[in-house]
Design a protein around this motif. Sequence first.
Motif, PDB file in Angstrom:
ATOM      1  N   HIS A 159      -5.732  11.785  -6.973  1.00  0.00           N
ATOM      2  CA  HIS A 159      -6.199  12.057  -5.615  1.00  0.00           C
ATOM      3  C   HIS A 159      -5.082  12.140  -4.588  1.00  0.00           C
ATOM      4  O   HIS A 159      -5.279  11.921  -3.395  1.00  0.00           O
ATOM      5  CB  HIS A 159      -7.327  11.082  -5.231  1.00  0.00           C
ATOM      6  CG  HIS A 159      -8.462  11.255  -6.196  1.00  0.00           C
ATOM      7  ND1 HIS A 159      -9.361  12.286  -6.091  1.00  0.00           N
ATOM      8  CD2 HIS A 159      -8.743  10.606  -7.356  1.00  0.00           C
ATOM      9  CE1 HIS A 159     -10.185  12.244  -7.135  1.00  0.00           C
ATOM     10  NE2 HIS A 159      -9.833  11.241  -7.912  1.00  0.00           N
ATOM     11  N   CYS A 169     -12.950  17.709  -2.739  1.00  0.00           N
ATOM     12  CA  CYS A 169     -12.923  16.942  -3.986  1.00  0.00           C
ATOM     13  C   CYS A 169     -14.094  15.955  -3.976  1.00  0.00           C
ATOM     14  O   CYS A 169     -14.594  15.590  -2.907  1.00  0.00           O
ATOM     15  CB  CYS A 169     -11.593  16.199  -4.059  1.00  0.00           C
ATOM     16  SG  CYS A 169     -11.383  15.162  -5.510  1.00  0.00           S
ATOM     17  N   CYS A 171     -13.989  12.962  -4.327  1.00  0.00           N
ATOM     18  CA  CYS A 171     -13.581  11.687  -3.731  1.00  0.00           C
ATOM     19  C   CYS A 171     -13.786  11.668  -2.221  1.00  0.00           C
ATOM     20  O   CYS A 171     -13.640  10.630  -1.583  1.00  0.00           O
ATOM     21  CB  CYS A 171     -12.121  11.385  -4.053  1.00  0.00           C
ATOM     22  SG  CYS A 171     -10.939  12.349  -3.098  1.00  0.00           S
ATOM     23  N   CYS A 176      -7.093  17.779  -3.723  1.00  0.00           N
ATOM     24  CA  CYS A 176      -6.489  16.769  -4.601  1.00  0.00           C
ATOM     25  C   CYS A 176      -5.996  17.408  -5.909  1.00  0.00           C
ATOM     26  O   CYS A 176      -6.535  18.427  -6.352  1.00  0.00           O
ATOM     27  CB  CYS A 176      -7.511  15.710  -4.988  1.00  0.00           C
ATOM     28  SG  CYS A 176      -8.166  14.787  -3.605  1.00  0.00           S
TER      29      CYS A 176
HETATM   30 ZN    ZN Z   1      -9.875  13.636  -4.637  1.00  0.00          ZN
END
Ligand code: ZN
Length: 283
Positions: A159, A169, A171, A176
């Motif tokens: 990340h 992403c 996340c 990332c």
């Molecule tokens: Zn990410």
Amino acid sequence: MKTLAIDIGGTKFSLAAFDGGTMVHRETRPTNREGGPAWMVEQFHEIVQEWIRAGFHASRCGIGFGGPVDFAKQTVTLSTHVGGWDSYPLIQRVTELVSGPAVLDNDANVAALGEAHFGAGRGFDPLFYMTLSTGIGGGIIGAGSVWRGADSYGGEIGHLTVDPDGPDCLCGSNGCLERLCCGLWLERDYGKSAAELMTDERFVLRYVTNLARGLKAAVMLLNPARIVIGGGIAKAGDRLFLPLRAELRRQIPGWSRARLDVVPAALADDSVLYGALVLAEDI
Ligand SMILES: [Zn+2]
């Protein structure tokens, strides 16, 4: 000493039985994402019962989990690929499988240990390990041990932002390394498997630009004696590694004498299992 080793991934999971340092049983099954942790632990029981009938009684267990783990608390923080793990008492359930303690860590940290002690990282310290698979994870080994950082979130290379204008992403961030280079997203973005894409020379040349941006951070921060890359995508071998090394050399500043030793993992699908053995040895 007999050790049970468990590798929990988003697409498959594996168990191995070690007698000393020798793997005597091994089994891999596909992960049933809907089944969650309770389903998977039932599968563990089934496999372990079979091995017990064959005379294998483990007295400790090491686990590599495919997602962030709070090592101090010995709990899974979350899994971005499969649900239900964050509140599940995994250690307690697994302890019931063996007559002794169990220990849990993030699978990239565990694979790093495996490669450092039994694989391509043997004799190379500090070592940086990266798994290039469904997702992307990283593990740092210094003086033979995992360097986890203050809160066990060290090494999360997946990340790092490698393209500030890149796509969102899972996340919550964007651009990332994992978003641009992992198997899950390659398949979603290009409609082809990573293995198939790696046979396309022109694709690989573009691909290694982002991959090298991520690895550059590891080189500049850690100056590792070697970088080992495992996971399914690393199985592409020279088709990936030759352009990757050239691109990394191009991106690293000319004044840096940091070595650029980047090799595929030696233990193939068993890096996490061997690492879980090393992890369990320290309980
Ligand atoms: Zn990410």
